[in-house]
Design an enzyme around this catalytic site. Structure first.
Site, short mmCIF file in Angstrom:
data_model
loop_
_atom_site.label_atom_id
_atom_site.label_comp_id
_atom_site.label_asym_id
_atom_site.label_seq_id
_atom_site.Cartn_x
_atom_site.Cartn_y
_atom_site.Cartn_z
CG HIS A 1 -7.37 8.72 0.51
ND1 HIS A 1 -7.42 7.41 0.09
CD2 HIS A 1 -7.70 9.48 -0.57
CE1 HIS A 1 -7.76 7.38 -1.19
NE2 HIS A 1 -7.94 8.63 -1.62
CG HIS B 1 -4.35 3.57 3.58
ND1 HIS B 1 -3.30 2.91 4.20
CD2 HIS B 1 -4.84 4.44 4.50
CE1 HIS B 1 -3.17 3.36 5.44
NE2 HIS B 1 -4.09 4.30 5.65
N GLY C 1 -14.03 6.73 -8.32
CA GLY C 1 -12.66 7.01 -8.77
C GLY C 1 -11.62 6.79 -7.70
CB CYS D 1 -0.91 -0.02 1.22
SG CYS D 1 -1.81 1.52 1.44
P1 5GP Z 1 -8.39 8.81 -4.74
O1 5GP Z 1 -8.41 8.94 -6.23
O2 5GP Z 1 -8.10 7.38 -4.31
O3 5GP Z 1 -9.59 9.38 -4.04
O4 5GP Z 1 -7.18 9.71 -4.25
C1 5GP Z 1 -5.87 9.29 -4.26
C2 5GP Z 1 -5.01 10.53 -4.28
O5 5GP Z 1 -3.71 10.16 -3.93
C3 5GP Z 1 -4.96 11.20 -5.65
O6 5GP Z 1 -5.47 12.52 -5.53
C4 5GP Z 1 -3.47 11.17 -6.00
O7 5GP Z 1 -3.02 12.34 -6.63
C5 5GP Z 1 -2.80 10.97 -4.64
N1 5GP Z 1 -1.55 10.23 -4.69
C6 5GP Z 1 -1.32 9.04 -5.33
N2 5GP Z 1 -0.05 8.66 -5.13
C7 5GP Z 1 0.53 9.61 -4.35
C8 5GP Z 1 1.85 9.75 -3.82
O8 5GP Z 1 2.75 8.93 -3.99
N3 5GP Z 1 2.08 10.86 -3.06
C9 5GP Z 1 1.12 11.79 -2.83
N4 5GP Z 1 1.46 12.85 -2.08
N5 5GP Z 1 -0.13 11.68 -3.32
C10 5GP Z 1 -0.42 10.61 -4.07
ZN ZN Z 2 -2.35 1.18 3.65
#
Ligand code: 5GP
Ligand code: ZN
Length: 156
Positions: A133, A131, A126, A37
């Site tokens: 967040h 994990h 999306g 993860c």
């Molecule tokens: P989701 O699309 O799952 O709601 O949000 C995941 C978020 O994690 C995205 O906005 C993406 O830009 C961010 N993200 C993915 N990988 C990384 C990383 O390695 N570092 C940081 N700081 N943000 C990340």
């Molecule tokens: Zn995790």
């Protein structure tokens, strides 16, 4: 002691606070998931991040692809795949997460102007990192784009 996880797997648990914390020891399939993860790696410092706030329960850092002038991810240190996996056991942790969200808003200077808090669950929303967040978005108006609440990425 052993606890059942939300999806029925066994978990060895050692808690030092009501909300649970990073000292929780997890076994088997769940440990494999955590090792892969990206957010668990960020929390452990194995992948660098731009930290905004941290306490025993929560780690908050700048999103790598910001959708707004303020775009911070607030993440529980405990690996939970998404809001769908939250149970009553996580009540106290959720309180800690939202305290952290509000602290992040203060640190980033959007507590007065306002901010949006978003969590994506599953494919259609999306969710790209499995994990839990919470996106804290601020520094610009969002107004009527509730259908794409994590977004405006196209506009920035
Ligand atoms: P989701 O699309 O799952 O709601 O949000 C995941 C978020 O994690 C995205 O906005 C993406 O830009 C961010 N993200 C993915 N990988 C990384 C990383 O390695 N570092 C940081 N700081 N943000 C990340
Ligand atoms: Zn995790």
């Amino acid at each position: 002691r052993q606890d059942n996880t939300a999806d029925g797997r066994k978990e060895n648990v050692r808690r030092s606070g009501a909300a649970g914390n990073i000292s929780i020891k997890q076994t088997g399939k769940r440990r494999d998931i955590m090792e892969d993860c990206i957010f668990c790696k960020i929390i452990k410092g194995e992948i660098p991040s731009n930290k905004v706030f941290e306490n025993e329960y929560v780690y908050a850092f700048r999103d790598i692809a910001p959708c707004a002038p303020v775009h911070v991810l607030v993440v529980p240190k405990k690996h939970i795949s998404s809001a769908m996996q939250l149970t009553q056991k996580d009540d106290a942790l959720l309180g800690k997460i939202f305290e952290a969200v509000n602290e992040v808003a203060r640190i980033c200077g959007v507590d007065k102007s306002g901010y949006r808090v978003v969590t994506n669950v599953g494919r259609d929303a999306g969710q790209s990192v499995l994990h839990l967040h919470f996106h804290v978005l601020g520094g610009r108006p969002f107004m009527n784009d509730m259908s794409t609440p994590n977004a405006g990425c196209e506009e920035h």
